[in-house]
Design a protein around this motif. Sequence first.
Motif, mmCIF file in Angstrom:
data_model
loop_
_atom_site.group_PDB
_atom_site.id
_atom_site.type_symbol
_atom_site.label_atom_id
_atom_site.label_comp_id
_atom_site.label_asym_id
_atom_site.label_seq_id
_atom_site.Cartn_x
_atom_site.Cartn_y
_atom_site.Cartn_z
ATOM 1 N N TRP A 120 0.777 -1.115 0.176
ATOM 2 C CA TRP A 120 -0.023 -0.002 0.009
ATOM 3 C C TRP A 120 0.969 1.289 0.234
ATOM 4 O O TRP A 120 0.480 2.110 -0.636
ATOM 5 C CB TRP A 120 -1.055 -0.249 1.001
ATOM 6 C CG TRP A 120 -1.823 1.462 1.557
ATOM 7 C CD1 TRP A 120 -3.145 1.645 0.586
ATOM 8 C CD2 TRP A 120 -1.447 2.063 2.251
ATOM 9 N NE1 TRP A 120 -3.376 2.732 0.535
ATOM 10 C CE2 TRP A 120 -2.970 3.152 2.365
ATOM 11 C CE3 TRP A 120 -0.559 2.378 3.416
ATOM 12 C CZ2 TRP A 120 -3.228 4.703 2.549
ATOM 13 C CZ3 TRP A 120 -1.013 3.998 3.646
ATOM 14 C CH2 TRP A 120 -1.827 4.347 3.369
ATOM 15 N N GLN A 121 1.964 1.120 0.454
ATOM 16 C CA GLN A 121 2.827 3.139 1.110
ATOM 17 C C GLN A 121 3.293 2.972 -0.203
ATOM 18 O O GLN A 121 3.770 3.676 -0.707
ATOM 19 C CB GLN A 121 4.062 2.295 1.989
ATOM 20 C CG GLN A 121 4.782 3.224 2.533
ATOM 21 C CD GLN A 121 3.975 3.967 2.831
ATOM 22 O OE1 GLN A 121 2.422 3.972 3.425
ATOM 23 N NE2 GLN A 121 3.973 5.666 2.690
ATOM 24 N N ALA A 122 3.902 1.297 -0.801
ATOM 25 C CA ALA A 122 4.431 1.600 -1.862
ATOM 26 C C ALA A 122 3.459 2.447 -3.555
ATOM 27 O O ALA A 122 4.520 3.116 -4.050
ATOM 28 C CB ALA A 122 5.612 0.355 -2.079
ATOM 29 N N ASP A 123 2.780 1.617 -3.586
ATOM 30 C CA ASP A 123 1.725 2.115 -4.134
ATOM 31 C C ASP A 123 1.695 3.390 -4.264
ATOM 32 O O ASP A 123 1.245 4.703 -5.093
ATOM 33 C CB ASP A 123 0.240 1.576 -4.100
ATOM 34 C CG ASP A 123 0.100 -0.198 -5.169
ATOM 35 O OD1 ASP A 123 1.187 -0.531 -5.618
ATOM 36 O OD2 ASP A 123 -0.750 -1.061 -5.012
ATOM 37 N N LYS A 124 1.430 4.167 -2.853
ATOM 38 C CA LYS A 124 0.762 5.749 -2.569
ATOM 39 C C LYS A 124 2.233 6.420 -3.054
ATOM 40 O O LYS A 124 2.106 7.281 -3.159
ATOM 41 C CB LYS A 124 1.203 5.626 -0.729
ATOM 42 C CG LYS A 124 0.215 6.577 -0.437
ATOM 43 C CD LYS A 124 0.304 7.365 0.733
ATOM 44 C CE LYS A 124 -0.107 7.990 1.243
ATOM 45 N NZ LYS A 124 -0.330 8.297 2.862
ATOM 46 N N GLU A 125 3.447 5.590 -2.987
ATOM 47 C CA GLU A 125 4.856 7.149 -3.584
ATOM 48 C C GLU A 125 4.825 6.852 -4.446
ATOM 49 O O GLU A 125 4.684 7.725 -4.977
ATOM 50 C CB GLU A 125 5.760 5.561 -2.788
ATOM 51 C CG GLU A 125 6.253 6.332 -1.486
ATOM 52 C CD GLU A 125 7.297 5.402 -0.365
ATOM 53 O OE1 GLU A 125 7.873 4.848 -1.535
ATOM 54 O OE2 GLU A 125 7.182 5.266 0.568
ATOM 55 N N SER A 126 4.305 5.401 -5.609
ATOM 56 C CA SER A 126 5.071 5.670 -6.908
ATOM 57 C C SER A 126 3.723 6.684 -7.260
ATOM 58 O O SER A 126 3.548 7.002 -8.552
ATOM 59 C CB SER A 126 4.517 3.915 -6.770
ATOM 60 O OG SER A 126 3.701 4.488 -8.269
ATOM 61 N N LYS A 127 2.035 6.910 -7.343
ATOM 62 C CA LYS A 127 1.137 7.615 -7.598
ATOM 63 C C LYS A 127 1.624 8.831 -6.844
ATOM 64 O O LYS A 127 0.956 10.095 -7.767
ATOM 65 C CB LYS A 127 -0.424 7.008 -5.927
ATOM 66 C CG LYS A 127 -1.008 6.411 -7.797
ATOM 67 C CD LYS A 127 -2.129 5.820 -6.677
ATOM 68 C CE LYS A 127 -3.397 4.527 -7.088
ATOM 69 N NZ LYS A 127 -3.975 4.172 -6.075
ATOM 70 N N SER A 128 1.902 9.571 -6.551
ATOM 71 C CA SER A 128 2.673 10.624 -5.693
ATOM 72 C C SER A 128 3.945 10.825 -6.575
ATOM 73 O O SER A 128 4.019 12.512 -6.588
ATOM 74 C CB SER A 128 3.169 10.520 -3.940
ATOM 75 O OG SER A 128 3.963 11.645 -3.795
ATOM 76 N N LYS A 129 4.323 10.322 -6.945
ATOM 77 C CA LYS A 129 5.882 10.691 -7.849
ATOM 78 C C LYS A 129 5.160 10.400 -9.072
ATOM 79 O O LYS A 129 5.360 11.134 -9.725
ATOM 80 C CB LYS A 129 6.425 9.680 -7.864
ATOM 81 C CG LYS A 129 7.756 9.352 -6.738
ATOM 82 C CD LYS A 129 8.741 7.987 -7.075
ATOM 83 C CE LYS A 129 9.769 8.340 -6.099
ATOM 84 N NZ LYS A 129 9.941 7.509 -6.064
ATOM 85 N N GLN A 130 4.083 9.792 -9.597
ATOM 86 C CA GLN A 130 4.008 10.612 -10.420
ATOM 87 C C GLN A 130 2.672 10.821 -11.120
ATOM 88 O O GLN A 130 2.911 12.597 -11.858
ATOM 89 C CB GLN A 130 2.476 9.373 -11.041
ATOM 90 C CG GLN A 130 2.876 8.240 -11.655
ATOM 91 C CD GLN A 130 1.365 7.153 -12.323
ATOM 92 O OE1 GLN A 130 0.730 6.972 -10.912
ATOM 93 N NE2 GLN A 130 2.425 6.274 -13.525
ATOM 94 N N LYS A 131 1.656 11.910 -10.009
ATOM 95 C CA LYS A 131 1.628 12.933 -10.162
ATOM 96 C C LYS A 131 2.515 13.965 -9.797
ATOM 97 O O LYS A 131 2.432 15.506 -10.437
ATOM 98 C CB LYS A 131 1.242 13.059 -8.745
ATOM 99 C CG LYS A 131 -0.986 12.927 -8.431
ATOM 100 C CD LYS A 131 -1.156 13.341 -7.193
ATOM 101 C CE LYS A 131 -3.323 13.030 -7.634
ATOM 102 N NZ LYS A 131 -4.057 12.971 -6.031
ATOM 103 N N GLN A 132 2.908 14.073 -9.131
ATOM 104 C CA GLN A 132 4.704 15.025 -9.244
ATOM 105 C C GLN A 132 4.988 15.857 -10.038
ATOM 106 O O GLN A 132 5.389 16.638 -11.074
ATOM 107 C CB GLN A 132 5.938 14.861 -8.287
ATOM 108 C CG GLN A 132 5.503 15.253 -7.314
ATOM 109 C CD GLN A 132 6.332 14.843 -6.152
ATOM 110 O OE1 GLN A 132 7.927 14.230 -6.337
ATOM 111 N NE2 GLN A 132 6.755 16.004 -4.851
ATOM 112 N N LYS A 133 4.732 14.551 -10.968
ATOM 113 C CA LYS A 133 5.450 14.571 -12.773
ATOM 114 C C LYS A 133 4.962 14.926 -14.024
ATOM 115 O O LYS A 133 5.152 16.166 -14.477
ATOM 116 C CB LYS A 133 6.148 12.776 -13.858
ATOM 117 C CG LYS A 133 7.299 12.056 -13.536
ATOM 118 C CD LYS A 133 7.793 10.794 -13.724
ATOM 119 C CE LYS A 133 8.620 10.151 -13.641
ATOM 120 N NZ LYS A 133 9.056 9.009 -14.072
ATOM 121 N N GLN A 134 3.602 13.934 -13.443
ATOM 122 C CA GLN A 134 2.632 15.288 -14.286
ATOM 123 C C GLN A 134 2.534 17.065 -14.164
ATOM 124 O O GLN A 134 2.362 17.846 -15.094
ATOM 125 C CB GLN A 134 1.607 14.619 -14.417
ATOM 126 C CG GLN A 134 0.902 13.109 -15.005
ATOM 127 C CD GLN A 134 0.183 12.785 -14.063
ATOM 128 O OE1 GLN A 134 -0.741 12.824 -13.124
ATOM 129 N NE2 GLN A 134 -0.359 11.746 -14.703
#
Length: 204
Positions: free
Chosen positions: A181-195
């Motif tokens: 869950w933590q890994a998914d959260k971090e990956s989503k957050s990174k994607q958002k930052q990239k966008q």
Amino acid sequence: MKQDEILQRRDKIISRLQLKPDLGEGLEEAARILKKYLKERHMNSTPEREFILWTVYHVDTPFDVDALHELVCQYRARVCRTTVYNNLMLFAEAGVVSRFQPFPNGTQYFEKNIRQKPHGYQVCRRCGSIKPLSLSEVTPIVHSQLNKTFHLSQFCLYALGLCKTCYNTERREVKEHDRQWQADKESKSKQKQKQKQKRSNKKK
Ligand SMILES: [Zn+2]
């Protein structure tokens, strides 16, 4: 619970259920009670019925219908599962067998009921393992709380929880779930930052 876990649980119960010819305490009395019960309802006893009752009084752990059916079939062919089930329900109504259902919407367990010392069970809700509990201290308290006009026919107590192995397995699963869950959260957050970065670069 997953299908393979249920099957594993069943295998455990079946492998534990063994006929012990030196048991049989309470069988004569149970047979007498059952005979009276059947006579009052104009029903007959059958050799299958007698054999199923005999088997129930010669095992020392609670069992489900499938485990008993398997055991009965080892000694007596051509007894179908429905016959075993119907007889167990009849025995329960007559009071010679007790039944309990520790799992929500799950398997019913049965055990002999005549001349049995009050006892309980701790049941693992994951693997289905059953271990006896001594109720010698609890029983007098329960009796003292019963209504004086109440006729007790069965006293069943079981504690539902997790055995040590299943507790550790569940903890590992929860940790793994949290990590994922933590890994998914971090990956989503990174994607958002990239966008966000892309959008701000376009504006420039
Ligand atoms: Zn367990």
